[in-house]
Design an enzyme around this catalytic site. Structure first.
Site, PDB file in Angstrom:
ATOM      1  CB  SER A  10      -0.906   0.012   1.232  1.00 38.88           C
ATOM      2  OG  SER A  10      -1.426   1.311   1.414  1.00 38.88           O
ATOM      3  CG  HIS A  35      -3.640  -1.920  -1.347  1.00 39.63           C
ATOM      4  ND1 HIS A  35      -4.632  -2.863  -1.515  1.00 39.63           N
ATOM      5  CD2 HIS A  35      -4.122  -1.044  -0.441  1.00 39.63           C
ATOM      6  CE1 HIS A  35      -5.663  -2.574  -0.746  1.00 39.63           C
ATOM      7  NE2 HIS A  35      -5.392  -1.454  -0.082  1.00 39.63           N
ATOM      8  CG  ASP A  37      -5.268   2.075   0.867  1.00 41.50           C
ATOM      9  OD1 ASP A  37      -6.134   1.180   0.803  1.00 41.50           O
ATOM     10  OD2 ASP A  37      -4.131   1.880   1.326  1.00 41.50           O
ATOM     11  CG  MET A  39      -9.056   6.599   1.998  1.00 36.70           C
ATOM     12  SD  MET A  39      -8.231   6.829   3.571  1.00 36.70           S
ATOM     13  CE  MET A  39      -7.203   5.364   3.615  1.00 36.70           C
ATOM     14  CG  HIS A  68      -9.177  -0.693  -0.338  1.00 38.78           C
ATOM     15  ND1 HIS A  68      -8.588  -0.786   0.910  1.00 38.78           N
ATOM     16  CD2 HIS A  68     -10.513  -0.841  -0.125  1.00 38.78           C
ATOM     17  CE1 HIS A  68      -9.526  -0.967   1.824  1.00 38.78           C
ATOM     18  NE2 HIS A  68     -10.701  -0.986   1.225  1.00 38.78           N
ATOM     19  CG  MET A  70     -11.556   2.304   1.864  1.00 40.69           C
ATOM     20  SD  MET A  70     -10.038   2.499   2.799  1.00 40.69           S
ATOM     21  CE  MET A  70      -8.893   2.679   1.443  1.00 40.69           C
ATOM     22  CG  MET A 139     -11.444  -3.212   5.555  1.00 43.86           C
ATOM     23  SD  MET A 139      -9.933  -2.785   4.678  1.00 43.86           S
ATOM     24  CE  MET A 139      -9.073  -1.745   5.882  1.00 43.86           C
ATOM     25  CG  ASP A 177      -6.003  -3.059   3.618  1.00 50.12           C
ATOM     26  OD1 ASP A 177      -4.990  -2.638   4.203  1.00 50.12           O
ATOM     27  OD2 ASP A 177      -6.634  -2.380   2.767  1.00 50.12           O
TER      28      ASP A 177
END
Ligand code: DX5
Ligand code: ZN
Length: 222
Positions: A10, A35, A37, A39, A68, A70, A139, A177
């Site tokens: 990540s 990875h 992330d 958000m 990913h 979110m 998660m 994760d």
């Protein structure tokens, strides 16, 4: 991919002043996926990266980009991320009123589809879509930041999902994760996890990125 176990690094803990260099170092040390992330400041209380970072990563590395999401209403964004070069797109069950549809859309976009669930979300909520996924992202911290402490109470849920997948979709993988390091990866392995996301343990390792990756890979059975 170097074996049956996958390390997805990540970049949330990478130094963005030299992102390309950090990714290349992690790649040379043997990571399998990168990875990313994403958000949105609504689903999680933090704002991070959009498709332009995915596009930049796609130009830096040949490794699959493990995105990913979110974000609330991810159906509004999956096409942009696919066009930017995402290989895997994971959405959260808690953020998707039309989960079945968005997973179908991800596959139509020729990406691998993942569904994720937060530590407080029961496994049964994803049962109706297990035949539509390539992996389930469990998660092991509450999403929003790297460097948090692993929550061991999610381990029985990961094992439960592994059993559920074995019935309907045995080739789908479990990804975990949050808070993974050389102490917690053995616990996740025991629960049936195959894909291990790590940010802090790789990019903040005191001996550097290479040592961080090596320490995680040393957890895997030979
Ligand atoms: C958390 C993110 C994770 C995070 C992991 O919201 O989804 O991918 O970067 O960070 P570590 O490995 O430091 O717990
Ligand atoms: Zn993540």
């Amino acid at each position: 991919m170097t074996g049956p176990y996958i390390i997805s690094a990540s970049i949330l803990s990478a130094d963005f002043r030299c992102l390309g260099e950090h990714i290349k170092t992690a790649e040379a040390a043997g990571i399998d996926w990168v990875h990313i992330d994403v958000m949105d400041g609504h689903f999680v209380p933090n704002l991070t990266m959009g498709p332009f970072i995915v596009k930049a990563c796609d130009q830096i590395t040949e490794r699959p980009l493990d995105v990913h999401l979110m974000v609330e209403r991810p159906e509004h964004f999956v096409e942009a991320f696919a066009q930017a070069g995402a290989d895997n797109l994971t959405v959260h069950v808690e953020a998707c009123p039309n989960l079945h549809h968005v997973l179908q859309t991800i596959r139509q976009l020729k990406c691998k589809a993942g569904v994720s669930l937060n530590p407080g979300t029961p496994a049964l909520l994803i049962e109706p879509v297990l035949h539509l996924v390539d992996f389930v992202l469990v998660m092991s911290v509450n999403p929003g930041a790297s460097g948090q402490v692993f929550l061991p109470e999610v381990l029985p849920k990961a094992a439960q999902i592994r059993h559920m997948l074995d019935e309907v979709n045995p080739t789908a993988m479990i990804e975990m994760d949050g808070g993974l390091n050389s102490e917690t990866i053995p616990l996740a392995l025991h629960a049936g996890v195959q894909v291990f996301v790590a940010a802090h343990a790789i990019f903040d390792h005191p001996q550097g990125i290479k040592a961080g990756v090596q320490a995680l890979k040393a957890c895997f059975p030979v």
